[in-house]
Design a protein around this motif. Structure first.
Motif, PDB file in Angstrom:
ATOM      1  N   LEU A 155       0.828  -1.212   0.000  1.00 50.76           N
ATOM      2  CA  LEU A 155       0.000   0.000   0.000  1.00 50.76           C
ATOM      3  C   LEU A 155       0.860   1.260   0.000  1.00 50.76           C
ATOM      4  N   ARG A 156       1.961   1.234   0.731  1.00 47.12           N
ATOM      5  CA  ARG A 156       2.838   2.413   0.764  1.00 47.12           C
ATOM      6  C   ARG A 156       3.388   2.718  -0.624  1.00 47.12           C
ATOM      7  N   ASN A 157       3.559   1.678  -1.445  1.00 45.23           N
ATOM      8  CA  ASN A 157       4.043   1.876  -2.800  1.00 45.23           C
ATOM      9  C   ASN A 157       2.969   2.409  -3.741  1.00 45.23           C
ATOM     10  N   MET A 158       1.769   2.656  -3.202  1.00 46.21           N
ATOM     11  CA  MET A 158       0.672   3.223  -3.993  1.00 46.21           C
ATOM     12  C   MET A 158       0.329   4.643  -3.570  1.00 46.21           C
ATOM     13  N   ILE A 159       1.008   5.163  -2.548  1.00 42.56           N
ATOM     14  CA  ILE A 159       0.720   6.507  -2.043  1.00 42.56           C
ATOM     15  C   ILE A 159       1.341   7.568  -2.960  1.00 42.56           C
ATOM     16  N   ASP A 160       0.552   8.556  -3.304  1.00 41.19           N
ATOM     17  CA  ASP A 160       0.975   9.618  -4.218  1.00 41.19           C
ATOM     18  C   ASP A 160       2.223  10.326  -3.694  1.00 41.19           C
ATOM     19  N   SER A 161       3.191  10.484  -4.577  1.00 41.16           N
ATOM     20  CA  SER A 161       4.418  11.218  -4.255  1.00 41.16           C
ATOM     21  C   SER A 161       5.065  11.643  -5.569  1.00 41.16           C
ATOM     22  N   PRO A 162       5.939  12.652  -5.547  1.00 41.52           N
ATOM     23  CA  PRO A 162       6.605  13.076  -6.787  1.00 41.52           C
ATOM     24  C   PRO A 162       7.382  11.946  -7.463  1.00 41.52           C
ATOM     25  N   SER A 163       8.058  11.124  -6.676  1.00 43.97           N
ATOM     26  CA  SER A 163       8.859  10.052  -7.274  1.00 43.97           C
ATOM     27  C   SER A 163       7.977   8.997  -7.927  1.00 43.97           C
ATOM     28  N   LEU A 164       6.843   8.658  -7.288  1.00 40.65           N
ATOM     29  CA  LEU A 164       5.943   7.662  -7.875  1.00 40.65           C
ATOM     30  C   LEU A 164       5.305   8.212  -9.146  1.00 40.65           C
ATOM     31  N   ARG A 165       4.899   9.473  -9.137  1.00 42.28           N
ATOM     32  CA  ARG A 165       4.326  10.070 -10.340  1.00 42.28           C
ATOM     33  C   ARG A 165       5.339  10.076 -11.487  1.00 42.28           C
ATOM     34  N   GLU A 166       6.594  10.321 -11.157  1.00 40.45           N
ATOM     35  CA  GLU A 166       7.640  10.313 -12.184  1.00 40.45           C
ATOM     36  C   GLU A 166       7.803   8.915 -12.770  1.00 40.45           C
ATOM     37  N   THR A 167       7.673   7.892 -11.921  1.00 39.32           N
ATOM     38  CA  THR A 167       7.801   6.509 -12.386  1.00 39.32           C
ATOM     39  C   THR A 167       6.642   6.110 -13.280  1.00 39.32           C
ATOM     40  N   LEU A 168       5.425   6.519 -12.909  1.00 41.71           N
ATOM     41  CA  LEU A 168       4.227   6.092 -13.629  1.00 41.71           C
ATOM     42  C   LEU A 168       3.925   6.947 -14.860  1.00 41.71           C
ATOM     43  N   SER A 169       4.446   8.147 -14.903  1.00 45.48           N
ATOM     44  CA  SER A 169       4.125   9.086 -15.977  1.00 45.48           C
ATOM     45  C   SER A 169       4.365   8.535 -17.384  1.00 45.48           C
ATOM     46  N   PRO A 170       5.473   7.831 -17.639  1.00 41.60           N
ATOM     47  CA  PRO A 170       5.723   7.338 -19.006  1.00 41.60           C
ATOM     48  C   PRO A 170       4.667   6.365 -19.517  1.00 41.60           C
ATOM     49  N   ILE A 171       3.918   5.718 -18.613  1.00 44.04           N
ATOM     50  CA  ILE A 171       2.903   4.764 -19.058  1.00 44.04           C
ATOM     51  C   ILE A 171       1.490   5.293 -18.836  1.00 44.04           C
ATOM     52  N   GLY A 172       1.362   6.569 -18.472  1.00 49.63           N
ATOM     53  CA  GLY A 172       0.060   7.212 -18.405  1.00 49.63           C
ATOM     54  C   GLY A 172      -0.779   6.853 -17.199  1.00 49.63           C
ATOM     55  N   LEU A 173      -0.165   6.443 -16.105  1.00 47.32           N
ATOM     56  CA  LEU A 173      -0.907   6.081 -14.900  1.00 47.32           C
ATOM     57  C   LEU A 173      -0.593   7.057 -13.774  1.00 47.32           C
ATOM     58  N   THR A 174      -1.491   7.130 -12.785  1.00 43.42           N
ATOM     59  CA  THR A 174      -1.296   7.988 -11.624  1.00 43.42           C
ATOM     60  C   THR A 174      -1.659   7.232 -10.346  1.00 43.42           C
ATOM     61  N   PRO A 175      -1.111   7.649  -9.193  1.00 39.38           N
ATOM     62  CA  PRO A 175      -1.421   6.987  -7.916  1.00 39.38           C
ATOM     63  C   PRO A 175      -2.871   7.215  -7.510  1.00 39.38           C
ATOM     64  N   ILE A 176      -3.389   6.320  -6.649  1.00 38.27           N
ATOM     65  CA  ILE A 176      -4.779   6.450  -6.197  1.00 38.27           C
ATOM     66  C   ILE A 176      -4.898   6.814  -4.723  1.00 38.27           C
ATOM     67  N   ILE A 177      -3.823   6.662  -3.937  1.00 39.98           N
ATOM     68  CA  ILE A 177      -3.886   7.006  -2.514  1.00 39.98           C
ATOM     69  C   ILE A 177      -3.335   8.422  -2.335  1.00 39.98           C
ATOM     70  N   PRO A 178      -4.116   9.336  -1.722  1.00 41.52           N
ATOM     71  CA  PRO A 178      -3.722  10.744  -1.628  1.00 41.52           C
ATOM     72  C   PRO A 178      -2.358  10.965  -0.977  1.00 41.52           C
ATOM     73  N   VAL A 179      -1.691  12.002  -1.430  1.00 36.19           N
ATOM     74  CA  VAL A 179      -0.374  12.356  -0.923  1.00 36.19           C
ATOM     75  C   VAL A 179      -0.434  12.593   0.595  1.00 36.19           C
ATOM     76  N   GLY A 180       0.602  12.181   1.280  1.00 31.19           N
ATOM     77  CA  GLY A 180       0.693  12.390   2.719  1.00 31.19           C
ATOM     78  C   GLY A 180      -0.010  11.351   3.567  1.00 31.19           C
ATOM     79  N   THR A 181      -0.740  10.423   2.933  1.00 33.86           N
ATOM     80  CA  THR A 181      -1.442   9.381   3.687  1.00 33.86           C
ATOM     81  C   THR A 181      -0.438   8.433   4.341  1.00 33.86           C
ATOM     82  N   GLU A 182      -0.704   8.075   5.584  1.00 30.83           N
ATOM     83  CA  GLU A 182       0.131   7.104   6.288  1.00 30.83           C
ATOM     84  C   GLU A 182      -0.728   5.942   6.771  1.00 30.83           C
ATOM     85  N   ILE A 183      -0.102   4.794   6.916  1.00 32.20           N
ATOM     86  CA  ILE A 183      -0.780   3.603   7.433  1.00 32.20           C
ATOM     87  C   ILE A 183      -0.338   3.429   8.877  1.00 32.20           C
TER      88      ILE A 183
END
Length: 338
Positions: A87-115
């Motif tokens: 789940l932590r690997n699904m939380i919105d962050s600049p680095s995750l957005r950079e990783t997903l951007s080339p394939i047109g996907l975005t995170p679904i868990i809002p930025v700053g969310t903690e478990i």
């Protein structure tokens, strides 16, 4: 001598009380502790792993520009609490957005969310996961729906988890900000549901494809309502051969033009899919057969008794039909890898 014996008995009695008290104290501490016990362990059986790399192949869910959830297999570090790490690997962050951007996907868990906690009832398979209030920061009802379903689908990829109870700030809320219900434990249901028959009696999951920026293709599970009394193999494959259920979503399949479904039969865990081809030469390429069988296999993955897919041409095997290509494929473990 009698006094010594009495003293010894007294000492033993006191020690027993202390030990029992410690045990009870530990029990109460565990019962009322704010720290939840993480139950998905790195030694759990039946999990696919990359032992040499110290990584586990784990399916995470993200969303595309059309608001559809997309399963993506990613390798994450193999460690204690791996479900929480997923789940932590699904939380919105600049680095995750950079990783997903080339394939047109975005995170679904809002930025700053903690478990803040995660636990499971081993008897019921219900996983309780507690998030901080940042989870409430979805901008739309659709993104909130994807958030909830993405969490549920990701966690239920783990064999021990059957349902998920989402908790926010230590409380079970009836719903999130935009009205998506989380008051009860949730299970997999209606991923990417599309509008269909008004008198629909059942639903099947069909895998379609999307091409992002003419560079990256991925499969997307879509829940399609049907008139069939119950979900069944033939109806699922029939929907696949009919093509995308919505022209606005830009989806397609690996089924070539001119290929029509004639029937499906299941024997000993293999689904024999019989088709008619207008142009037989169109099937004499390995990538074409691979695409057809993978697309069919992903769609049939929802049925537990299917292990392999074999394509038949007018009731004949590919070899009998003059096509010298591998003629069956195991059900794919993952839809998309990145």
């Amino acid at each position: 001598m009698k006094i010594k014996k009495t003293l010894l008995i007294t000492i033993i009695f006191v020690l027993c009380i202390n030990l029992a008290g410690c045990s009870l104290k530990d029990g109460f501490l565990k019962l009322f502790s704010k720290e939840e016990e993480e139950i998905i362990r790195s030694d759990e059986e039946n999990l696919l792993t990359e032992e040499d790399e110290g990584l586990r192949k784990t399916v995470l869910y993200f969303q595309n520009s059309e608001g559809l959830l997309v399963p993506l297999m990613r390798k994450i570090p193999w460690e204690e609490g791996i479900a929480k790490l997923a789940l932590r690997n699904m939380i919105d962050s600049p680095s995750l957005r950079e990783t997903l951007s080339p394939i047109g996907l975005t995170p679904i868990i809002p930025v700053g969310t903690e478990i803040t906690g995660m636990s499971i009832d081993e008897e019921t398979g219900i996983c309780k996961v507690d998030f901080t209030e940042n989870l409430l920061n979805c901008e739309t009802e659709k993104s909130e729906e994807n958030l909830v379903k993405g969490i549920v689908y990701t966690l239920t990829e783990f064999p021990a988890i059957k349902k998920v109870q989402i908790v926010v700030g230590g409380k079970i809320l009836p719903s999130l900000k935009h009205g998506i219900g989380i008051g009860e434990p949730l299970e997999r249901e209606d991923i990417n549901l599309v509008e269909g028959e008004e008198n629909a009696r059942s639903k099947v999951v069909v895998y379609y494809k999307e091409n992002y920026n003419q560079e990256y293709e991925y499969y997307i599970p879509v829940t399609v309502p049907t008139l069939a009394p119950t979900p069944n193999i033939y109806t699922a494959i029939e929907q696949l051969f009919e093509g995308s259920p919505s022209e606005t979503l830009g989806l397609y399949t690996d089924i070539p033009d001119g290929l029509t479904l004639q029937g499906v039969e299941v024997r000993d865990g293999t689904a024999y899919v019989d088709v008619f081809a207008d142009k037989l030469d169109a099937l004499k390429e390995q990538f074409v057969i691979d695409g057809i069988t993978k697309n069919i296999g992903l769609t049939l993955k929802q049925f537990d008794d299917i292990e392999k897919v074999e394509l038949l041409i007018d009731g004949k095997t590919l070899e009998e039909a003059g096509i010298d290509i591998k003629h069956y494929e195991s059900i794919p473990a993952f839809a998309n890898e990145y």
